[in-house]
Design an enzyme around this catalytic site. Structure first.
Site, mmCIF file in Angstrom:
data_model
loop_
_atom_site.group_PDB
_atom_site.id
_atom_site.type_symbol
_atom_site.label_atom_id
_atom_site.label_comp_id
_atom_site.label_asym_id
_atom_site.label_seq_id
_atom_site.Cartn_x
_atom_site.Cartn_y
_atom_site.Cartn_z
ATOM 1 C CE LYS A 11 -3.871 -2.387 2.257
ATOM 2 N NZ LYS A 11 -4.833 -2.359 3.393
ATOM 3 C CE1 TYR A 51 -9.378 -2.835 0.245
ATOM 4 C CE2 TYR A 51 -8.535 -1.048 -1.099
ATOM 5 C CZ TYR A 51 -8.319 -2.106 -0.245
ATOM 6 O OH TYR A 51 -7.036 -2.457 0.113
ATOM 7 C CG PHE A 59 -13.148 1.917 7.358
ATOM 8 C CD1 PHE A 59 -12.649 1.376 6.185
ATOM 9 C CD2 PHE A 59 -13.809 1.078 8.244
ATOM 10 C CE1 PHE A 59 -12.811 0.029 5.885
ATOM 11 C CE2 PHE A 59 -13.978 -0.271 7.964
ATOM 12 C CZ PHE A 59 -13.476 -0.800 6.770
ATOM 13 N NE ARG A 87 -6.453 -12.304 5.592
ATOM 14 C CZ ARG A 87 -7.114 -11.144 5.584
ATOM 15 N NH1 ARG A 87 -6.964 -10.301 4.565
ATOM 16 N NH2 ARG A 87 -7.891 -10.792 6.572
ATOM 17 C CB THR A 93 -7.254 -5.693 9.983
ATOM 18 O OG1 THR A 93 -7.785 -6.852 9.342
ATOM 19 C CG2 THR A 93 -7.583 -4.453 9.182
ATOM 20 N NE ARG A 104 -2.337 -5.708 7.138
ATOM 21 C CZ ARG A 104 -3.516 -6.231 6.794
ATOM 22 N NH1 ARG A 104 -4.096 -7.138 7.576
ATOM 23 N NH2 ARG A 104 -4.114 -5.862 5.686
ATOM 24 C CG ASN A 114 -3.730 -2.280 6.908
ATOM 25 O OD1 ASN A 114 -3.588 -1.844 5.774
ATOM 26 N ND2 ASN A 114 -4.748 -3.013 7.283
ATOM 27 C CG HIS A 117 -5.185 -6.415 -0.277
ATOM 28 N ND1 HIS A 117 -6.406 -6.306 0.330
ATOM 29 C CD2 HIS A 117 -5.313 -7.382 -1.230
ATOM 30 C CE1 HIS A 117 -7.249 -7.156 -0.243
ATOM 31 N NE2 HIS A 117 -6.614 -7.823 -1.195
ATOM 32 C CD GLU A 128 -8.821 -9.171 -3.480
ATOM 33 O OE1 GLU A 128 -9.722 -8.909 -2.667
ATOM 34 O OE2 GLU A 128 -7.695 -9.563 -3.128
HETATM 35 P P1 GDP Z 1 -7.912 -6.865 5.801
HETATM 36 O O1 GDP Z 1 -8.568 -8.013 5.068
HETATM 37 O O2 GDP Z 1 -7.064 -7.326 6.959
HETATM 38 O O3 GDP Z 1 -7.154 -5.926 4.891
HETATM 39 O O4 GDP Z 1 -9.068 -6.006 6.474
HETATM 40 P P2 GDP Z 1 -10.532 -5.585 6.002
HETATM 41 O O5 GDP Z 1 -10.938 -6.352 4.771
HETATM 42 O O6 GDP Z 1 -11.427 -5.659 7.182
HETATM 43 O O7 GDP Z 1 -10.379 -4.041 5.634
HETATM 44 C C1 GDP Z 1 -9.803 -3.636 4.407
HETATM 45 C C2 GDP Z 1 -8.903 -2.457 4.664
HETATM 46 O O8 GDP Z 1 -9.678 -1.345 5.101
HETATM 47 C C3 GDP Z 1 -7.875 -2.655 5.772
HETATM 48 O O9 GDP Z 1 -6.730 -3.365 5.367
HETATM 49 C C4 GDP Z 1 -7.561 -1.218 6.152
HETATM 50 O O10 GDP Z 1 -6.657 -0.620 5.226
HETATM 51 C C5 GDP Z 1 -8.916 -0.558 6.005
HETATM 52 N N1 GDP Z 1 -9.612 -0.497 7.293
HETATM 53 C C6 GDP Z 1 -10.228 -1.508 7.969
HETATM 54 N N2 GDP Z 1 -10.754 -1.080 9.117
HETATM 55 C C7 GDP Z 1 -10.492 0.250 9.175
HETATM 56 C C8 GDP Z 1 -10.795 1.284 10.129
HETATM 57 O O11 GDP Z 1 -11.425 1.060 11.167
HETATM 58 N N3 GDP Z 1 -10.341 2.543 9.832
HETATM 59 C C9 GDP Z 1 -9.664 2.830 8.694
HETATM 60 N N4 GDP Z 1 -9.254 4.094 8.467
HETATM 61 N N5 GDP Z 1 -9.358 1.885 7.775
HETATM 62 C C10 GDP Z 1 -9.764 0.613 8.010
#
Ligand code: GDP
Length: 139
Positions: A11, A51, A59, A87, A93, A104, A114, A117, A128
Site C-alpha cells: 500500500k 473495495y 472508514f 494472511r 488488520t 503489519r 496497514n 493487502h 483481485e
Molecule cells: P484486511 O482483510 O485485513 O485488509 O481487512 P478488512 O478487509 O477488514 O479491511 C480492508 C482495509 O480497510 C484494511 O486493510 C484497512 O486498510 C482498512 N480499514 C479496515 N478497518 C479500518 C478502520 O477502522 N479505519 C480505517 N481508516 N481503515 C480501516
C-alpha cells in the site's frame, strides 16, 4: 491452480517509507514466488470498485483517500496454501494486534495505514488478481 495463488498490494505507506524491498524480501524468503508484479497507482474509480464490499463502512472515504494517494505495488504470489499462509504472514488488520514478525507488525502504523493487502479467499484472490492483471498476460 487458484488454490495456490494469492494477490497482494504493497500500500502507499509502504512505498512512501521505502519498504518495498524489505517487504518483498520477507515475502520471498517466506516461500512465496512472485508470479506477476507491477508498480501502479489506483484511480478513485478503480479503488472504489476494488473495495466495493466496504462501501457502506464508515472508514470507506478514508480508505479510498489512503489507497489512491500514491503508488502501490500489486503482485500475484504462488505457494501451497497461499491465501491462508499469506494472511498469517501479514498479520491482523490492526498492526497493534498483529503477531510478532508479521509484515503489519514490522511495517504498519495503524489500522488505517496497514502496509499490505492480502486476499481473504481463493475466490477473491482470483478476482483481485484479474482486476489488476489482464488476461492478456500469461503467467
Ligand atoms: P484486511 O482483510 O485485513 O485488509 O481487512 P478488512 O478487509 O477488514 O479491511 C480492508 C482495509 O480497510 C484494511 O486493510 C484497512 O486498510 C482498512 N480499514 C479496515 N478497518 C479500518 C478502520 O477502522 N479505519 C480505517 N481508516 N481503515 C480501516
Amino acid at each position: 491452480m487458484a488454490t495456490n495463488r494469492t494477490f497482494t498490494m504493497l500500500k502507499p505507506d509502504s512505498i512512501e517509507k521505502g519498504n518495498i524491498g524489505a517487504i518483498l524480501e520477507k515475502i520471498t524468503t517466506s516461500g512465496f514466488r512472485i508470479v506477476a508484479m507491477k508498480m501502479t497507482q489506483l484511480s478513485t474509480a478503480n479503488c472504489e470498485e476494488f473495495y466495493a464490499i466496504h462501501s457502506e463502512r464508515p472508514f470507506f472515504g478514508e480508505l479510498i483517500t489512503y489507497m489512491t494517494r500514491g503508488a502501490i505495488v500489486a503482485a500475484i504470489l504462488e505457494k501451497e496454501n497461499a491465501v491462508e499462509d499469506f494472511r498469517a504472514l501479514i498479520g491482523a488488520t490492526n498492526p497493534a494486534d498483529a503477531a510478532e514478525g508479521t509484515i503489519r507488525k514490522l511495517y504498519a502504523d495503524s489500522m488505517g495505514e496497514n502496509a499490505v493487502h492480502g486476499s481473504d479467499s481463493n475466490e477473491n484472490a482470483e478476482i483481485e488478481g484479474n482486476f489488476h492483471f489482464s488476461g492478456r498476460e500469461q503467467f
